[in-house]
Design an enzyme around this catalytic site. Structure first.
Site, PDB file in Angstrom:
ATOM      1  CG  HIS A 181      -1.837  -1.264   1.155  1.00 50.25           C
ATOM      2  ND1 HIS A 181      -2.635  -1.613   0.099  1.00 50.25           N
ATOM      3  CD2 HIS A 181      -1.920  -2.274   2.049  1.00 50.25           C
ATOM      4  CE1 HIS A 181      -3.199  -2.784   0.360  1.00 50.25           C
ATOM      5  NE2 HIS A 181      -2.777  -3.213   1.526  1.00 50.25           N
ATOM      6  NE  ARG A 214      -2.869  12.469   0.862  1.00 47.06           N
ATOM      7  CZ  ARG A 214      -3.411  11.270   1.003  1.00 47.06           C
ATOM      8  NH1 ARG A 214      -4.416  11.100   1.851  1.00 47.06           N
ATOM      9  NH2 ARG A 214      -2.988  10.243   0.308  1.00 47.06           N
TER      10      ARG A 214
END
Ligand code: MV4
Length: 504
Positions: free
Chosen positions: A235, A292
């Site tokens: 990940h 973000r």
């Protein structure tokens, strides 16, 4: 207009944000922990304030201290960068309540997307495709068995409060279901204080493709096309590129439309990223939305020609988006490699420490977003990323060749880096041919780690020995007054990483 921005971050992203501030004539304010006193973002900023001891929890995560500094420095806005407080709804709310502009979406949008089930429900309500599965948390084990039977194996159990790979369990058969469920629940409860778990059909070997979106405060929402982020390990993204080789114009249009719908469903404002899983039949499913600026934003900047940080600042200032969807095009190809201080040959362990030498690549189509200088000590307290190396070229093949060239030019001593590993990825046939999915690194790990028994250090030593012998030969050939072939303390280093045979 915003005159002064506090950047609540460190490292390359703090410098990246300040660069756009400088171009806009906006003053920048740095915050730094004790160990970051000599860090690049402190040197770059117009003002800098100490925010506490080295551990993030005592410095870059201290919302109260950062707000205190923001008031003292009299800033108009706070840019949170990525990580740290960037997706903290409470921080966004406190900033706004203090009369300071938070450069990002509303606390409500952060919260909605932060909870994976809430996000999933919003998508379903708005017609954005999600992976088949449940809309509510699983109530009990009885209901779980029934649900999974109707969804069909394999399934993924996911923590609603999770995300980014945390709190997930893959279940391939019913023998493993109950124990996986119990583990997922207790893990979620321990990690997030919320044990809600839901079920999704498992998508085999998916691509991870995300869309960049921008939304202003006047209801305009656009996308800046996709980024292909399937080259990742545990990940953690390793290489990103745009455009994606998987994409067709029709699929791009459809996914772009859904990315915009996802953003609109939470009245999104600012820059955001909508992540999708794409299966082998090019079906796509909403995965999550990151509220973000992302690490890999530069590849989008290079193909669209837009500055995403400038866009964030203008949006926060209340200005309408300076461009429309139909004004945007994808020009050429961009690839990003994340350069880490890590030892890939020792299970990718971080390798922080003193950077003795650093020579960054230059030349046509090369961008580095970094913050490390010669003599800088990379602290072990934070993410060990050194920089992002991004290449642009008219075609994908050229962008890859340019990346190999740039990686060859990149010289860092003192710490171990991921440069040799990234070079191996660029040299892998399946990568070159665009034949990769989220299992690429796992599948090719042995060959990616194989440097034929000769790593950078060993190669350097071999070359140094060859160089000494060469000088020796020269000396013997002519008289004793002949000068060495290379001057400088480390001229031999320039031979490093050359694949062809050296003839002396
Ligand atoms: C999945 C999946 C397959 N099927 N969900 C990993 C990160 C987290 N955000 C969601 N992830 C996945 N969710 C279903 N239903 C496979 C992954 C996944 C993955 C996703 C994106 C990039 C890399 C990945 C690596 C392993 C698993």
């Amino acid at each position: 207009m915003i005159q002064k921005i506090l950047v609540a971050n460190r490292g390359e992203i703090a410098v990246r944000v300040m660069r756009s501030c400088r171009e806009l004539g906006i003053k920048s304010v740095a915050v730094y922990s004790d160990i970051d006193r000599k860090a690049m973002h402190v040197r770059y900023a117009d003002e800098a304030y100490n925010v506490g001891p080295a551990p993030s929890a005592e410095s870059y995560l201290r919302a109260d201290k950062i707000l205190e500094i923001a008031k003292k420095a009299n800033v108009d806005a706070i840019h949170p960068g990525y990580g740290f407080l960037s997706e903290n709804a409470d921080f966004a709310r406190k900033v706004t309540e203090a009369g300071i502009i938070f450069i990002g979406p509303s606390p409500e949008a952060i919260l909605a997307m932060g909870d994976k089930l809430t996000a999933r429900q919003k998508m379903i309500e708005n017609g954005v495709p999600v992976v088949p599965g449940t809309k509510e948390p699983v109530k009990n084990e009885e209901e779980l068995v029934k649900t999974v039977e109707s969804v069909g194996y394999p399934v993924m159990l996911k923590a609603s409060a999770g995300g980014g790979g945390k709190g997930m369990r893959l279940v391939r058969n019913k023998e493993d279901l109950i124990s996986a469920y119990r583990m997922a629940k207790s893990e979620a409860s321990a990690s997030f204080g919320d044990d809600a778990v839901y079920v999704e059909k498992y998508i085999e070997s998916p691509h991870h493709i995300e869309f960049q979106v921008l939304a202003d405060k006047h209801g305009n929402t656009i996308h800046l096309f996709e980024r292909e982020c399937s080259v990742q390990r545990r990940h953690q993204k390793v290489v990103e590129e745009t455009p994606s080789v998987l994409m067709t114009p029709e699929l791009r249009e459809e996914m772009g439309k859904q990315a915009v719908a996802a953003a609109k469903s939470v009245n999104y404002v600012g820059a955001g990223t909508v992540e999708f899983l794409v299966d082998n039949n090019r079906n796509f499913y909403f995965l999550e939305m990151n509220t973000r600026l992302q690490v890999e934003h530069p590849v989008t900047e290079l193909v669209t020609g837009k500055d995403l940080v400038k866009a964030q600042i203008l949006i926060a200032d209340g200005q309408p988006l300076p461009y429309k969807q139909e004004d945007l095009t994808q020009n050429g190809h961009a690839i990003e490699c994340r350069i880490y201080a890590e030892d890939h040959r020792n299970n990718f362990m971080p390798s922080p420490g003193l950077v003795k030498q650093i020579t960054e690549p230059l030349g046509q189509g090369v961008r580095t977003d970094g913050y490390v200088y010669e003599g800088y000590e990379i602290p072990y307290h934070y993410d060990p990323m050194i920089s992002k190396l991004i290449t642009w070229a008219p075609t994908r093949d050229e962008a890859i060749e340019r990346m190999k060239r740039a990686l060859y030019e990149y010289k860092i001593t003192g710490v171990k880096t991921s440069i040799p590993f990234l070079t191996k990825i660029m040299e892998t046939k399946d990568f070159y041919e665009g034949k990769y999915d989220t299992h690429f690194i796992e599948k090719n790990l042995d060959s990616l780690l194989d440097e034929s028994g000769c790593d950078q250090e060993c190669e350097d030593i071999a070359l140094f020995v060859a160089y000494l012998e060469y000088n020796d030969k020269l000396k013997k050939k002519s008289d004793s007054s002949s000068a060495p072939a290379q001057s400088g303390s480390n001229g031999w280093k320039d031979f490093a990483r050359r694949k062809n045979v050296l003839r002396f």
